[in-house]
Design an enzyme around this catalytic site. Structure first.
Site, PDB file in Angstrom:
ATOM      1  N   HIS A  25       0.837  -1.199   0.000  1.00  0.00           N
ATOM      2  CA  HIS A  25       0.000   0.000   0.000  1.00  0.00           C
ATOM      3  C   HIS A  25       0.869   1.245   0.000  1.00  0.00           C
ATOM      4  O   HIS A  25       2.072   1.185   0.279  1.00  0.00           O
ATOM      5  CB  HIS A  25      -0.975  -0.007   1.190  1.00  0.00           C
ATOM      6  CG  HIS A  25      -0.322  -0.079   2.531  1.00  0.00           C
ATOM      7  ND1 HIS A  25       0.168  -1.246   3.065  1.00  0.00           N
ATOM      8  CD2 HIS A  25      -0.070   0.884   3.453  1.00  0.00           C
ATOM      9  CE1 HIS A  25       0.691  -1.001   4.252  1.00  0.00           C
ATOM     10  NE2 HIS A  25       0.568   0.293   4.514  1.00  0.00           N
TER      11      HIS A  25
ATOM     12  N   ARG B  93      -4.911   3.631  13.573  1.00  0.00           N
ATOM     13  CA  ARG B  93      -4.386   2.426  12.919  1.00  0.00           C
ATOM     14  C   ARG B  93      -4.114   1.315  13.926  1.00  0.00           C
ATOM     15  O   ARG B  93      -3.514   1.542  14.971  1.00  0.00           O
ATOM     16  CB  ARG B  93      -3.087   2.780  12.197  1.00  0.00           C
ATOM     17  CG  ARG B  93      -2.560   1.676  11.331  1.00  0.00           C
ATOM     18  CD  ARG B  93      -1.273   2.104  10.645  1.00  0.00           C
ATOM     19  NE  ARG B  93      -0.154   1.455  11.289  1.00  0.00           N
ATOM     20  CZ  ARG B  93       0.964   1.095  10.662  1.00  0.00           C
ATOM     21  NH1 ARG B  93       1.115   1.334   9.381  1.00  0.00           N
ATOM     22  NH2 ARG B  93       1.934   0.507  11.309  1.00  0.00           N
TER      23      ARG B  93
HETATM   24  C1  SIN Z   1      -2.367   5.738   5.166  1.00  0.00           C
HETATM   25  O1  SIN Z   1      -2.234   6.608   6.044  1.00  0.00           O
HETATM   26  O2  SIN Z   1      -3.129   5.909   4.215  1.00  0.00           O
HETATM   27  C2  SIN Z   1      -1.584   4.462   5.249  1.00  0.00           C
HETATM   28  C3  SIN Z   1      -0.686   4.435   6.425  1.00  0.00           C
HETATM   29  C4  SIN Z   1       0.185   3.196   6.442  1.00  0.00           C
HETATM   30  O3  SIN Z   1       1.109   3.097   5.649  1.00  0.00           O
HETATM   31  O4  SIN Z   1      -0.086   2.306   7.242  1.00  0.00           O
END
Ligand code: SIN
Length: 287
Positions: free
Chosen positions: A263, A278
């Site tokens: 990601h 998170r």
């Molecule tokens: C995000 O903030 O969109 C992703 C963060 C991450 O890399 O966990």
């Protein structure tokens, strides 16, 4: 197999699905949870909209997937250490996670999954992109699959320190640019790991490219020797056909499988504020 308790709407041909008909603040019955779990395995990243979650409720949902993985370099909320609060303030110019990566790859047992919940989002920008690492493996030629199958990556959590520069904990001390509270992992916490470049998913049995920005070189090779092939795999794995992009709204929650995705947090919203909660879920040793 169809779903009985939820609606699953894929958002691209590659990966990603929005899940409807579910309130994550309630305790999910086993059938609903099993379907959410199956939707994750089938779609690699799943998204829920309009969720109103207290920290304890987000943690309870995360715990259905396994134990919580604690970040070695970053501290959670004081009263909910399981949750990392990622804040990009108006004045920040650095964006946490703005590289292709998979979470905690520098750990011998990297995070199985990550759950990200949007508390504040910019009016535009701040999307997250995801790439399908099964597709990246499947699209290789037989010859390259054979090469890839023999390679292992060496992954580091503190890339600069490994190049003789200031350690991550010192670099971010007192800096707002870290966007989360920093901690010193201590000397006995391992933040380097060797992993197979081709990983077999323990639940689906499928092979995936396992690579990210933490991968510094191939095990047994120098950085210079590794660079051309690492660059090839990094570019190949994140081509547009293997990618989806998620537009956040307050109350959106994403859950992704780190064993078969990468990601990238898009850093295109300087001057705006974004705040996310998170949680990472503990995983196994890749094989
Ligand atoms: C995000 O903030 O969109 C992703 C963060 C991450 O890399 O966990």
């Amino acid at each position: 197999m169809s779903y009985q308790t939820i609606e699953v709407r894929p958002i691209t041909g590659a990966l990603g699905a929005e899940i409807e008909g579910i309130d994550l603040s309630t305790e999910l019955d086993n059938q609903t949870f099993d379907e959410v779990h199956r939707a994750l395995l089938e779609n690699l990243v799943i998204f829920f909209r309009d969720q109103d979650l207290k920290p304890d409720q987000q943690i309870a949902f995360a715990r259905r997937f396994g134990d919580i993985h604690f970040h070695p370099f970053m501290k959670g909320l004081d009263d909910h250490p399981e949750i990392l609060e990622l804040i990009k303030e108006e004045a920040d110019t650095r964006t946490f996670g703005a590289v292709w990566h998979t979470d905690q790859m520098f750990n011998p047992k990297p995070a199985l999954a990550t759950m990200l919940y949007a508390k504040e989002v910019p009016p535009a920008g701040g999307d997250t992109m995801y790439a399908n690492m099964y597709m990246a493996y499947d699209a290789l030629s037989d010859g390259m699959k054979e090469v890839a199958g023999k390679l292992k990556t060496f992954n580091v959590g503190d890339r600069m320190k490994s190049h003789g520069r200031e350690a991550r904990k010192d670099r971010y001390k007192g800096s707002k640019a870290m966007q989360a509270k920093v901690k010193d992992p201590g000397d006995d916490v391992v933040t380097e790991a060797v992993h197979p470049l081709v990983r077999t998913h323990p639940e689906t049995g499928r092979k995936a490219i396992y690579l990210g920005n933490h991968s510094q070189h191939f095990d047994g090779m120098t950085e210079e020797e590794s660079a051309p092939l690492l660059k090839f795999f990094a570019k190949h794995a994140t081509q547009p056909e293997f990618v989806c992009r998620f537009r956040w709204k307050v109350g959106s929650l994403a859950l992704w499988d780190n064993r078969c995705t990468q990601h990238y947090a898009v850093g295109d919203y300087d001057g705006e504020r974004r705040r996310m909660h998170r949680i990472t879920i503990a995983g196994d040793r890749p094989f």
